[in-house]
Design an enzyme around this catalytic site. Sequence first.
Site, mmCIF file in Angstrom:
data_model
loop_
_atom_site.group_PDB
_atom_site.id
_atom_site.type_symbol
_atom_site.label_atom_id
_atom_site.label_comp_id
_atom_site.label_asym_id
_atom_site.label_seq_id
_atom_site.Cartn_x
_atom_site.Cartn_y
_atom_site.Cartn_z
ATOM 1 N N GLU A 1 0.831 -1.209 0.000
ATOM 2 C CA GLU A 1 0.000 0.000 0.000
ATOM 3 C C GLU A 1 0.872 1.268 0.000
ATOM 4 O O GLU A 1 0.591 2.234 0.703
ATOM 5 C CB GLU A 1 -0.961 0.007 1.198
ATOM 6 C CG GLU A 1 -1.960 -1.130 1.169
ATOM 7 C CD GLU A 1 -3.072 -0.991 2.200
ATOM 8 O OE1 GLU A 1 -4.187 -1.424 1.911
ATOM 9 O OE2 GLU A 1 -2.818 -0.446 3.293
ATOM 10 N N GLU B 1 -6.714 -7.393 -0.779
ATOM 11 C CA GLU B 1 -7.263 -7.371 0.586
ATOM 12 C C GLU B 1 -8.767 -7.141 0.481
ATOM 13 O O GLU B 1 -9.223 -6.022 0.233
ATOM 14 C CB GLU B 1 -6.584 -6.283 1.444
ATOM 15 C CG GLU B 1 -5.129 -6.589 1.751
ATOM 16 C CD GLU B 1 -4.500 -5.616 2.742
ATOM 17 O OE1 GLU B 1 -5.250 -4.825 3.374
ATOM 18 O OE2 GLU B 1 -3.261 -5.641 2.880
#
Length: 607
Positions: A182, A257
């Site tokens: 991320e 995710e």
Amino acid sequence: MTLKKALMLSFILLWHISLNAQKITHSFALSDSSFMLDGKPFLMISGEIHYPRVPREAWRARMKMAKAMGLNTIGTYVFWNLHEPQKGKFDFSGNNNVAEFVKIAKEEGLWVILRPSPYVCAEWEFGGYPYWLQNEKGLIVRSKEEKYLKEYETYIKEIGKQLAPLQVNHGGNILMVQIENEYGSYGNDKEYLAINQRLFKEAGFDGLLYTCDPTDAIADGHLPGLLPAINGIDNPVKVKKLISENHGGKGPFYIAEWYPAWFDWWGTAHHTVPAENYTARLDGALSAGISINMYMFHGGTTRGFMNGANYDDKHPYEPQISSYDYDAPLDEAGNATNKFMLFRQVIAKHLPAGQTLPPVPAAKPTIAIDNIQLNESAGILDILPKPVLNKTPLTFEDLKQDYGFVLYRTTIKGGKTGVIKLNELRDYAVIMINGKNVGLLDRRHKQDSIKLTLPAGRVKLDILVENSGRVNFGPYLLKNKKGITESVKFNGAEVYNWAMYSLPFKHVNNIVYGNKKATHIPVVRKGEFNLSKVADTYLNMESWGKGVVWVNGHNLGRYWSVGPQQTLYLPAEWLKKGKNDIVVFEMLKGEMSRLNGSATPILNKLQ
């Protein structure tokens, strides 16, 4: 031919067949719309499990549960601070044996998505970074800064030695490897991402690499040429649009995710999301040919001192709880939930032709252990090690201490009333005057000052500071030192001449207990309990204050009466028939000497 010779030849033949079977390699590639396993489209249905959050003895059981829900893949982070706890000292033993975790997955028929990153976030201490990086002057994490890249390279090469041979293109079961994590939520330096890619390749990760980012960060966080996976959304149209826009107009499409719920932090209600809110969304993603990694399939427990914390300019400091139950399909103890059963029904619709799911293993038995007496005690002031002396307070990092507690001691002139202020306290402090608790300071509430009335004469001032977990996300990664990180002032005047006592509590088997009652200060208490049978259980700590529990030498994690977590999960694998030892470090209620168990967890009670 004699029978003996025939048996010998049969054995040799079987051995050669077995050896050749082990050498079979698979191919894993990207097409414009899907993953390709051995040349055929492959819908990845993955679930995240973190090896340190599950006892090693239970890894295989959790894998079997994954298969029973219909998963074909397991995702896991790799945690730098576990594997290099001190600079240059690596540990892949016991619960840190990540290669064994991957191999067990293979034996259970599961592929693996590997996320060595090296930043992981994960509600984990310092986002997975080892504390000692902060002692390298000028080092800047997640950057092209030279010292950081040097340490990063050393780490990732050690990880490569353990795990690169287990990639699918080398006969293993690791399908893909994620670089960074991320990153688009933190920065947008494509040169830095390219260095990540190079370091991974040099470490032996020569298969498929990918990045993952939330929707608003994917443009900044992906590296052209690598698959840009997406986090946090599952609308098929949006997923395909965002990935294809950042991947040359094509897929495959992967939600790295997919969240079935969320995590908890101290003092805030337990997070739950009904499974019914997600079944149609899961079905929609799989029906659209979108691969997923469920974060989390099984959360487990963040034991020891490894929980992280959130903090930024808009939110107070929020340390996370020890339970990482996550309201996941598999609960903290590894049992199937209603969410598990409903997701299993959805996944069953998307299995390859002729494939059926194995039966769901039964819930594990539990026991409640009542009336555990902790009759031995040692006041914290009676078990202090040799101190480090300094004019001003030293941080945990200055003391080369990673986790746990530090006691700061000085003497000041008494006979007056005034305000004591701890500048940049991190994170929780018990203040003692002449050996008695007189106040608490809690970073969560931005408390750094308290009014004290000092008795006449020279006064002994003790301040016990807990590292409640380093920030694991956001701009404060670089401001993560612990303890009293600046200065102490009394009525505006700086207080000098400190003794610092390190209390990392890595082990509790060397504590000497006495007969002296310790009730007005933090105290370590020890007891034992006997079992005729072992099973999973929970220790109910809701009548206690704040502290840590060890059973048979295993650190079960932190407890804190503020909630929402009131019990600590104690896995059957760490219990034994007969005598079991228990140690509790209690910071607030030194008079407590008894606790009870429970057959079920309490994760939703605020006090």
